[in-house]
Motif scaffolding. Sequence first.
Motif, PDB file in Angstrom:
ATOM      1  N   ALA A   4       0.854  -1.195   0.000  1.00 40.89           N
ATOM      2  CA  ALA A   4       0.000   0.000   0.000  1.00 40.89           C
ATOM      3  C   ALA A   4       0.885   1.238   0.000  1.00 40.89           C
ATOM      4  O   ALA A   4       2.112   1.153   0.142  1.00 40.89           O
ATOM      5  N   ASP A   5       0.252   2.400  -0.147  1.00 38.29           N
ATOM      6  CA  ASP A   5       1.000   3.654  -0.202  1.00 38.29           C
ATOM      7  C   ASP A   5       1.430   4.161   1.176  1.00 38.29           C
ATOM      8  O   ASP A   5       2.260   5.053   1.285  1.00 38.29           O
ATOM      9  N   ASP A   6       0.810   3.636   2.238  1.00 37.82           N
ATOM     10  CA  ASP A   6       1.229   4.024   3.586  1.00 37.82           C
ATOM     11  C   ASP A   6       1.329   2.774   4.451  1.00 37.82           C
ATOM     12  O   ASP A   6       0.762   1.724   4.127  1.00 37.82           O
ATOM     13  N   GLU A   7       2.050   2.891   5.561  1.00 35.28           N
ATOM     14  CA  GLU A   7       2.362   1.733   6.393  1.00 35.28           C
ATOM     15  C   GLU A   7       1.129   1.098   7.037  1.00 35.28           C
ATOM     16  O   GLU A   7       0.992  -0.126   7.064  1.00 35.28           O
ATOM     17  N   GLN A   8       0.226   1.923   7.571  1.00 38.48           N
ATOM     18  CA  GLN A   8      -0.949   1.378   8.251  1.00 38.48           C
ATOM     19  C   GLN A   8      -1.868   0.634   7.288  1.00 38.48           C
ATOM     20  O   GLN A   8      -2.401  -0.427   7.629  1.00 38.48           O
ATOM     21  N   THR A   9      -2.055   1.169   6.098  1.00 38.50           N
ATOM     22  CA  THR A   9      -2.899   0.484   5.113  1.00 38.50           C
ATOM     23  C   THR A   9      -2.263  -0.827   4.689  1.00 38.50           C
ATOM     24  O   THR A   9      -2.951  -1.838   4.509  1.00 38.50           O
ATOM     25  N   ALA A  10      -0.942  -0.831   4.550  1.00 39.78           N
ATOM     26  CA  ALA A  10      -0.242  -2.069   4.194  1.00 39.78           C
ATOM     27  C   ALA A  10      -0.459  -3.137   5.260  1.00 39.78           C
ATOM     28  O   ALA A  10      -0.721  -4.306   4.943  1.00 39.78           O
ATOM     29  N   LEU A  11      -0.387  -2.736   6.537  1.00 41.00           N
ATOM     30  CA  LEU A  11      -0.618  -3.684   7.627  1.00 41.00           C
ATOM     31  C   LEU A  11      -2.075  -4.140   7.671  1.00 41.00           C
ATOM     32  O   LEU A  11      -2.366  -5.329   7.863  1.00 41.00           O
ATOM     33  N   HIS A  12      -3.001  -3.202   7.505  1.00 40.99           N
ATOM     34  CA  HIS A  12      -4.428  -3.533   7.523  1.00 40.99           C
ATOM     35  C   HIS A  12      -4.758  -4.536   6.421  1.00 40.99           C
ATOM     36  O   HIS A  12      -5.411  -5.560   6.657  1.00 40.99           O
ATOM     37  N   ASP A  13      -4.304  -4.250   5.209  1.00 46.42           N
ATOM     38  CA  ASP A  13      -4.596  -5.144   4.082  1.00 46.42           C
ATOM     39  C   ASP A  13      -3.939  -6.510   4.270  1.00 46.42           C
ATOM     40  O   ASP A  13      -4.470  -7.535   3.826  1.00 46.42           O
TER      41      ASP A  13
END
Length: 280
Positions: A167-176
């Motif tokens: 993802a484009d940001d760290e939190q979204t990458a972790l969430h996904d």
Amino acid sequence: MSKILKCLIALIVVVATVGAVTCEASKRTVAVLPVENKSNVTIDYDISSIMTEQLTVSLHNSGTYTVVERSELGQILKEGGFQHSGAVDTNTAIELGQLAGAKYSLITTITMVKVTENPKYKYTPNIKIVKKAVDKYKGRVVLTFRLIDNETGKDIIVSSVDASETADDEQTALHDTCVEAAQKVLEEIQKHHPFTAKILEVQGDVLYIDQGLGAGIRVGEVFEIAREDRPIIKDDVIVAMTQITIGKAKVTEVNASYSICKVLSTTEAVKKNDILKRAK
């Protein structure tokens, strides 16, 4: 037959049907215990709660399982004086599951959490349009899980999954990544609850099957196409039929009482009354 007697019979049938459905549903009720994070990684993100939520959503949306409401489970934890930390041993998990009326309890532990720069982004030419097409961060989550039968106290499944998303940001990458990990856990659990459907109609490479929303199948899921081969006989009675796998099909549409699939590959022509089943 009198009108009163007809009504009485109809009522009995309805009650019996509802009872059967309720009984069957209870066999697939799961208590998702709070996820414990043992990764020893400090991040500004409540990954334990997010992972617990995604496991709950994944199991619920499958249509195959009934999940104990988190508020109900939280109340049982509070009233019973149990810990909320996520560190739940087998006996506690069984006790919680029984108090919640669940057939199964799911214990999950996160063993690794990592967010790094996506290698594809790192080596992408520094051109605005090109950079926008590649996600900057890559998340990775590794977890172990156990599905326990609360009646017998035995482990039904003990396994692990490794998931990653960008993802484009760290939190979204972790969430996904948590969403992907939850889906992988569901797929592992479903392997232990076999699914079969009969093919009602064949139109070229399109198959109509006799299972729909209630069976918990979803668009995109891939099944094996099988055919009954020869009988297994015991004491001069046919007790089962062997099956041969002749191909694979992908679910393209799910309706209330039927679904539509597309044939992906076959070794021979698919016929009406052939079977679709989950690969183990």
